[in-house]
Motif scaffolding. Sequence first.
Motif, PDB file in Angstrom:
ATOM      1  N   UNK A 202       0.815  -1.339  -0.050  1.00 29.00           N
ATOM      2  CA  UNK A 202      -0.187   0.218   0.004  1.00 29.00           C
ATOM      3  C   UNK A 202       0.877   1.209   0.125  1.00 29.00           C
ATOM      4  N   UNK A 203       1.873   1.215   0.908  1.00 30.91           N
ATOM      5  CA  UNK A 203       2.767   2.389   0.871  1.00 30.91           C
ATOM      6  C   UNK A 203       3.492   2.677  -0.361  1.00 30.91           C
ATOM      7  N   UNK A 204       3.910   1.647  -0.890  1.00 32.03           N
ATOM      8  CA  UNK A 204       4.545   1.458  -2.222  1.00 32.03           C
ATOM      9  C   UNK A 204       3.660   2.267  -3.289  1.00 32.03           C
ATOM     10  N   UNK A 205       2.379   1.921  -3.395  1.00 27.81           N
ATOM     11  CA  UNK A 205       1.341   2.609  -4.232  1.00 27.81           C
ATOM     12  C   UNK A 205       0.886   3.918  -3.764  1.00 27.81           C
ATOM     13  N   UNK A 206       1.544   4.407  -2.811  1.00 27.82           N
ATOM     14  CA  UNK A 206       0.950   5.849  -2.077  1.00 27.82           C
ATOM     15  C   UNK A 206      -0.236   5.926  -1.508  1.00 27.82           C
ATOM     16  N   UNK A 207      -0.733   4.680  -0.920  1.00 33.58           N
ATOM     17  CA  UNK A 207      -1.775   4.390  -0.044  1.00 33.58           C
ATOM     18  C   UNK A 207      -1.613   4.410   1.295  1.00 33.58           C
ATOM     19  N   UNK A 208      -2.247   5.283   2.090  1.00 34.01           N
ATOM     20  CA  UNK A 208      -1.996   5.024   3.610  1.00 34.01           C
ATOM     21  C   UNK A 208      -2.533   3.597   4.014  1.00 34.01           C
ATOM     22  N   UNK A 209      -1.690   2.765   4.895  1.00 35.31           N
ATOM     23  CA  UNK A 209      -2.014   1.685   5.088  1.00 35.31           C
ATOM     24  C   UNK A 209      -3.180   1.679   6.473  1.00 35.31           C
ATOM     25  N   UNK A 210      -3.197   2.839   7.135  1.00 30.43           N
ATOM     26  CA  UNK A 210      -3.919   2.859   8.335  1.00 30.43           C
ATOM     27  C   UNK A 210      -5.482   3.023   8.043  1.00 30.43           C
ATOM     28  N   UNK A 211      -5.654   4.230   7.011  1.00 26.96           N
ATOM     29  CA  UNK A 211      -7.027   4.747   6.733  1.00 26.96           C
ATOM     30  C   UNK A 211      -7.410   4.581   5.220  1.00 26.96           C
ATOM     31  N   UNK A 212      -6.495   4.063   4.654  1.00 30.73           N
ATOM     32  CA  UNK A 212      -6.694   4.240   2.965  1.00 30.73           C
ATOM     33  C   UNK A 212      -6.808   5.531   2.327  1.00 30.73           C
TER      34      UNK A 212
END
Length: 241
Positions: A202-212
């Motif tokens: 998720x982080x690699x794709x620029x998405x926050x893993x905590x809240x999306x």
Amino acid sequence: MYLLIIVAIIVCIFRLPIVKGIIGEAIVRIIIGKNSIDSKAPKFVINNLVLESANGRTSQIDHVVINQNGVFVIETKNYSGRIYGNDSQINWTQVLNYGRVKNHFYNPIKQNYTHICVIQELLKQKVEIFSVVVFVKGNIRYINSENVYNVFGLMKKLKTNSKICISIEQMNLIYDTLIEHNKNMVVSNSEHIACVERMKNDVKNGICPRCGSILVVRHGKNGDFMGCSKYPRCRFTKSID
């Protein structure tokens, strides 16, 4: 000859990070003790608690202690050497061999903040929750944080004082809620590792893993880092490699 080989193997095993982690957690387990609800200082203890957040992510929490002062969420580190860091830094530094070796690891204060968020989400009530990071061996005098302790500091921190914030009934409710969510989850170590890998993706794709939400580049006094666009509602951060 064979004895030397066996000793060498044992030494190598005890140097493995996973073994060091197990030993550190075992030491903290001895210090915090077991449930003692009928004593003058009642408490509940939960070790190796695995909880799932609303977005399906799992958090593996080393220890939780519940007494009448509040809920103590404990992250254990069994690192040797000198440890450098503060609350705001993304990564902390372990210094070994008189400065010749330096290792970096994710800020355990931020790691524990994620655990606390999951617990707050499950409890759905206002309760005093304390973040406690314990270094079993390392020299913590170079860490600038009020939430970091050695084993002696941990004993003092967990000692119930005269300020009663939680009733026995509330303690029971908190304990039952955490145990219920832990028991109802069938999460193996491999599943937890897979969840961690999904968070990394998720982080690699620029998405926050905590809240999306979307991750954005932010600028701090220690350099640029990735942060959640929903700040301050979500405080997820990640260093830029």
